[in-house]
Write a protein that holds these residues in place. Sequence first.
Motif, PDB file in Angstrom:
ATOM      1  N   GLU A 110      84.090  30.533  -7.665  1.00 14.83           N
ATOM      2  CA  GLU A 110      82.858  30.927  -6.975  1.00 14.83           C
ATOM      3  C   GLU A 110      81.650  30.704  -7.881  1.00 14.83           C
ATOM      4  N   ALA A 111      81.799  31.068  -9.162  1.00 12.61           N
ATOM      5  CA  ALA A 111      80.694  30.871 -10.094  1.00 12.61           C
ATOM      6  C   ALA A 111      80.409  29.387 -10.294  1.00 12.61           C
ATOM      7  N   TYR A 112      81.445  28.586 -10.391  1.00 14.05           N
ATOM      8  CA  TYR A 112      81.268  27.135 -10.582  1.00 14.05           C
ATOM      9  C   TYR A 112      80.530  26.525  -9.391  1.00 14.05           C
ATOM     10  N   LEU A 113      81.008  26.833  -8.183  1.00 17.23           N
ATOM     11  CA  LEU A 113      80.344  26.321  -6.993  1.00 17.23           C
ATOM     12  C   LEU A 113      78.896  26.786  -6.934  1.00 17.23           C
ATOM     13  N   GLY A 114      78.639  28.007  -7.366  1.00 17.11           N
ATOM     14  CA  GLY A 114      77.303  28.563  -7.290  1.00 17.11           C
ATOM     15  C   GLY A 114      76.294  27.883  -8.186  1.00 17.11           C
ATOM     16  N   VAL A 115      76.759  27.296  -9.305  1.00 14.24           N
ATOM     17  CA  VAL A 115      75.805  26.617 -10.187  1.00 14.24           C
ATOM     18  C   VAL A 115      75.719  25.118  -9.909  1.00 14.24           C
ATOM     19  N   VAL A 116      76.756  24.518  -9.329  1.00 11.83           N
ATOM     20  CA  VAL A 116      76.781  23.063  -9.156  1.00 11.83           C
ATOM     21  C   VAL A 116      76.287  22.618  -7.784  1.00 11.83           C
ATOM     22  N   VAL A 117      76.730  23.292  -6.731  1.00 15.83           N
ATOM     23  CA  VAL A 117      76.462  22.792  -5.375  1.00 15.83           C
ATOM     24  C   VAL A 117      75.004  22.990  -4.939  1.00 15.83           C
ATOM     25  N   PRO A 118      74.412  24.175  -5.053  1.00 19.71           N
ATOM     26  CA  PRO A 118      73.046  24.364  -4.516  1.00 19.71           C
ATOM     27  C   PRO A 118      72.000  23.395  -5.066  1.00 19.71           C
ATOM     28  N   GLN A 147      75.389  27.951 -15.469  1.00 16.04           N
ATOM     29  CA  GLN A 147      74.310  26.981 -15.271  1.00 16.04           C
ATOM     30  C   GLN A 147      74.890  25.573 -15.202  1.00 16.04           C
ATOM     31  N   ALA A 148      74.271  24.725 -14.401  1.00 13.49           N
ATOM     32  CA  ALA A 148      74.620  23.304 -14.352  1.00 13.49           C
ATOM     33  C   ALA A 148      73.477  22.493 -14.957  1.00 13.49           C
ATOM     34  N   LEU A 149      73.847  21.432 -15.660  1.00 10.86           N
ATOM     35  CA  LEU A 149      72.880  20.487 -16.212  1.00 10.86           C
ATOM     36  C   LEU A 149      73.300  19.094 -15.751  1.00 10.86           C
ATOM     37  N   PHE A 150      72.377  18.366 -15.148  1.00 11.29           N
ATOM     38  CA  PHE A 150      72.665  17.025 -14.643  1.00 11.29           C
ATOM     39  C   PHE A 150      71.909  15.998 -15.478  1.00 11.29           C
ATOM     40  N   ARG A 151      72.432  14.762 -15.505  1.00 14.54           N
ATOM     41  CA  ARG A 151      71.840  13.729 -16.354  1.00 14.54           C
ATOM     42  C   ARG A 151      71.996  12.344 -15.726  1.00 14.54           C
ATOM     43  N   ASP A 152      71.257  11.384 -16.269  1.00 14.87           N
ATOM     44  CA  ASP A 152      71.372   9.953 -15.999  1.00 14.87           C
ATOM     45  C   ASP A 152      70.586   9.492 -14.778  1.00 14.87           C
ATOM     46  N   ALA A 153      69.307   9.188 -15.015  1.00 13.95           N
ATOM     47  CA  ALA A 153      68.443   8.693 -13.936  1.00 13.95           C
ATOM     48  C   ALA A 153      68.888   7.334 -13.421  1.00 13.95           C
ATOM     49  N   GLU A 154      69.607   6.569 -14.244  1.00 10.69           N
ATOM     50  CA  GLU A 154      70.033   5.234 -13.820  1.00 10.69           C
ATOM     51  C   GLU A 154      70.872   5.285 -12.552  1.00 10.69           C
ATOM     52  N   GLY A 155      71.681   6.343 -12.383  1.00  9.81           N
ATOM     53  CA  GLY A 155      72.548   6.445 -11.211  1.00  9.81           C
ATOM     54  C   GLY A 155      71.921   7.139 -10.023  1.00  9.81           C
ATOM     55  N   VAL A 156      70.696   7.636 -10.173  1.00  9.26           N
ATOM     56  CA  VAL A 156      70.037   8.369  -9.094  1.00  9.26           C
ATOM     57  C   VAL A 156      69.492   7.401  -8.051  1.00  9.26           C
ATOM     58  N   LYS A 157      69.609   7.786  -6.779  1.00 10.43           N
ATOM     59  CA  LYS A 157      68.977   7.042  -5.691  1.00 10.43           C
ATOM     60  C   LYS A 157      67.921   7.936  -5.038  1.00 10.43           C
ATOM     61  N   LEU A 158      66.866   7.310  -4.522  1.00 14.86           N
ATOM     62  CA  LEU A 158      65.792   8.054  -3.874  1.00 14.86           C
ATOM     63  C   LEU A 158      65.666   7.622  -2.412  1.00 14.86           C
ATOM     64  N   LEU A 159      65.427   8.607  -1.553  1.00 14.04           N
ATOM     65  CA  LEU A 159      65.079   8.301  -0.169  1.00 14.04           C
ATOM     66  C   LEU A 159      63.567   8.070  -0.122  1.00 14.04           C
ATOM     67  N   PRO A 160      63.072   7.106   0.658  1.00 12.39           N
ATOM     68  CA  PRO A 160      63.813   6.235   1.568  1.00 12.39           C
ATOM     69  C   PRO A 160      64.201   4.880   0.968  1.00 12.39           C
ATOM     70  N   GLU A 161      64.250   4.758  -0.366  1.00 13.01           N
ATOM     71  CA  GLU A 161      64.674   3.480  -0.940  1.00 13.01           C
ATOM     72  C   GLU A 161      66.105   3.142  -0.512  1.00 13.01           C
TER      73      GLU A 161
END
Length: 492
Positions: free
Chosen positions: A349-357, A389-403
């Motif tokens: 529950e704690a893992y889902l709470g920091v990663v999914v939202p 807490q979750a920390l995310f990284r790597d802008a190279e793999g990010v996609k943006l809408l509406p691109e």
Amino acid sequence: MDRVELILPPTGDDAVRADAYAAAPLLNCLLREVADPVAPAVYRLPGVDRLLRVRGGRRPAGPEVRADGRWRHIGHAELVKLVSEELRRHTGLSNHELPAEMIDSRDAVAAILAARGRSAAPGDPYRRSEQSLITGHPYHPAPKARGGGPVAAWLPYAPEAYARFPLVLLGVREDMLVEEGDTSALDALGQAPPGYRLLPAHPWQLDLVDLAEPFADGRLIRLGTTGFDVWPTAAIRTLYTPERDLFLKFSLDVRITNDIRRLWRHDLLKLRRTDEAVARAFAAGPAVWLSDRGYRTAGFAFEELAVLVRDGLHGHLPPGATPLLAAGLVEGFDGNPLDATDDPAAWWEAYLGVVVPPALAAFADHGVVLEAHLQNTLVAVDADGLPVQALFRDAEGVKLLPEVSRAAGWERLVYCLVVNHLTEVAGALAERHPGFDPWPAARRAFARHDLPEIAGLLTSPTLPGKTNLLLRWTGADGADARYLPLPNPLAG
């Protein structure tokens, strides 16, 4: 208990263990993408019309083929031949490159196991988690391939072998320098003479590219090495500098999984726009985006010598929290909180709470599609091992809408977050706690969010699974994701 050891025979023979490590992800690909199930743990390979039997669940082991009325064990080399013949008949195409990568991947694992046997594991739990991935991507046919080069060329820089080493420092003539964003941290790594700017380089990359001409004419000069070591993260070409609390990402002219790992010009040119969009999405917290602040390179070797500057960890973490790589939680390492928890439901529950939202909010509110897979996600845990807490990284793999279209962006997010990430962590947790079902809590975690796509996610019988084996066999572009339907555990 280290989950990976469950699939290995009781022996200290690195060759046998390497076969087992290398066979598991290859079998996962084969069973997901090509084989037809005919009985529990038994599959038909339709192209070669052979029956294949495996042991284990998430990490299949002990492959056997049916011949002359009995089951016969096959080693990794024979498995590669069997898979290659099946794919030739399945696709009508030949491929001489991928089988060599599969063998290279297995041989790399053997070298890594031998190196780990000669070295003590790092004391820092975060570093142990980043450098734990002996198996690597669980659904790639050759996750540890290192370009076919000799072991001596890459092993000194391998995270799985607990590598650490100094950076090479170069000077680039000022009129040849190209940079964008905040790269000031690079100037603190050393000192360049008048008329030059400092440019750190990955020593392995310098062995892979020909820079004789710019060194000869003075556009590029050598300034020695840093007076401190850096160490490679799971991403191999991304190095952490504890002395400066900085991540630096470099080019490597080596195919690792689906791509040549260069910092490509087109990605660098859109870096600031992408990173700023993600930073806005994370501005309110509590999750963290490790910003790709900027890049520096030389105009005459734009991609080859590029270095990307990424935020470090200090100042981002709650007091007393320890960051851990999500992929390391799945792979296993000494100090893994999955091994210590006696309350899997509360931990999950704690893992889902920091990663999914934060991943869903970034998509819904800002049009940001995070590449929230296992190697791009850090999870900070408290002193009891509970995710905070979750920390995310790597802008190279990010996609943006509406691109990209909303539908394509959602499919990518579901693959990265659910199929690649949550399914693996859930499986590792359930493996340690037989009888525990992680999916009701996961369904509740997604149902709390008011996105129009959530209803479909929770009722669809299938989820998108990436076809890495067929992508590599057919020579598709590494970024050209293709999916096949997988059973959806969120549907209940």
